[in-house]
Design a protein around this motif. Structure first.
Motif, mmCIF file in Angstrom:
data_model
loop_
_atom_site.group_PDB
_atom_site.id
_atom_site.type_symbol
_atom_site.label_atom_id
_atom_site.label_comp_id
_atom_site.label_asym_id
_atom_site.label_seq_id
_atom_site.Cartn_x
_atom_site.Cartn_y
_atom_site.Cartn_z
ATOM 1 N N SER A 1 -0.412 -4.099 -7.458
ATOM 2 C CA SER A 1 -0.051 -5.427 -7.652
ATOM 3 C C SER A 1 0.645 -6.807 -8.263
ATOM 4 O O SER A 1 1.561 -7.043 -8.055
ATOM 5 C CB SER A 1 -1.442 -6.143 -6.568
ATOM 6 O OG SER A 1 -2.313 -5.860 -5.941
ATOM 7 N N GLU B 1 1.087 1.958 -3.410
ATOM 8 C CA GLU B 1 -0.568 2.780 -3.939
ATOM 9 C C GLU B 1 -0.388 4.563 -3.895
ATOM 10 O O GLU B 1 -0.382 5.327 -4.748
ATOM 11 C CB GLU B 1 -1.193 1.930 -3.266
ATOM 12 C CG GLU B 1 -0.964 0.986 -4.061
ATOM 13 C CD GLU B 1 -2.283 -0.217 -3.416
ATOM 14 O OE1 GLU B 1 -3.153 0.177 -2.251
ATOM 15 O OE2 GLU B 1 -1.830 -1.430 -2.975
ATOM 16 N N SER C 1 -3.613 2.317 -8.680
ATOM 17 C CA SER C 1 -4.615 1.791 -8.050
ATOM 18 C C SER C 1 -4.130 -0.110 -7.895
ATOM 19 O O SER C 1 -2.955 -0.034 -8.450
ATOM 20 C CB SER C 1 -5.741 1.052 -9.255
ATOM 21 O OG SER C 1 -5.409 -0.302 -10.117
ATOM 22 N N GLN C 2 -4.650 -0.448 -7.036
ATOM 23 C CA GLN C 2 -4.098 -1.655 -5.640
ATOM 24 C C GLN C 2 -3.918 -2.458 -7.135
ATOM 25 O O GLN C 2 -2.838 -3.362 -6.958
ATOM 26 C CB GLN C 2 -5.130 -1.628 -5.016
ATOM 27 C CG GLN C 2 -4.839 -3.134 -3.894
ATOM 28 C CD GLN C 2 -5.597 -3.854 -2.623
ATOM 29 O OE1 GLN C 2 -6.733 -3.014 -3.092
ATOM 30 N NE2 GLN C 2 -5.722 -4.362 -2.579
ATOM 31 N N SER C 3 -4.547 -2.900 -8.183
ATOM 32 C CA SER C 3 -4.904 -3.673 -8.917
ATOM 33 C C SER C 3 -3.361 -3.683 -9.656
ATOM 34 O O SER C 3 -2.309 -4.533 -10.309
ATOM 35 C CB SER C 3 -5.646 -4.630 -9.571
ATOM 36 O OG SER C 3 -6.361 -2.893 -10.393
ATOM 37 N N ASN D 1 0.626 -1.358 -0.491
ATOM 38 C CA ASN D 1 -0.379 0.004 -0.247
ATOM 39 C C ASN D 1 0.917 1.672 -0.170
ATOM 40 O O ASN D 1 0.395 2.379 -0.120
ATOM 41 C CB ASN D 1 -1.173 -0.153 1.215
ATOM 42 C CG ASN D 1 -0.474 0.259 2.446
ATOM 43 O OD1 ASN D 1 0.813 0.227 2.815
ATOM 44 N ND2 ASN D 1 -1.176 -0.654 3.626
#
Lengths: 98, 98
Positions: free
Chosen positions: A57, A46, A52-54, A43
């Motif tokens: 990731s 981010e 975005s988180q995705s 995070n």
């Protein structure tokens, strides 16, 4: 370590930036609640890059699959740090090939 | 020289192989009719790797766009050679970034 995998992982500016930030975690992730010795929490990337988180990731997964970073999982958290040995080995191999 | 462009160019085994062959043209392209000092003719790569003319052209164009090779055009022929300065500069920049 698959050299092509590493080259593909490096061929995106965000992923190179993540690796650069992780060189100096104290400078770039000073507000992380967990100690930085555990690695940098997903995070934090981010927050810093605004993606975005995705997306974050996916970038971290690409770096990990290439062997450039390692994950330290603690409960629900995933902390990342550079795999310096792999990075050095990759650079040496690339230099001797090219 | 765009580092991302170079990394993408290197992220294909055929292109890395072309660069390796061009390091020792006398060894890999001994049957070229034109002197190797002019560079390696595109059709020599085709002969050696067995890929089609258009595929070889596309790979060479990618290497050239990335700045890793230079073209010496003589009449209808195109001869390629490594741009050693660019290759060295890229490796140094990558090492200092990573």
């Amino acid at each position: 370590m698959d050299r092509m995998e590493v080259l593909k992982a490096l061929a995106h500016p965000v992923r190179v930036e993540f690796l650069e930030w992780m060189k100096e975690p104290e400078r770039h992730f000073a507000d992380q609640a967990h100690p930085l010795s555990m690695g940098v929490c997903a995070n934090q990337f981010e927050k810093r890059c605004g993606l975005s988180q995705s997306t974050v990731s996916a970038h971290l997964a690409t770096l990990e699959k290439a062997g450039l970073v390692r994950i330290n999982r603690v409960g629900q958290w995933a902390f990342y740090h550079r795999d310096e040995d792999k990075i050095t080995a990759f650079l040496e191999e690339l230099r001797s090939t090219l």
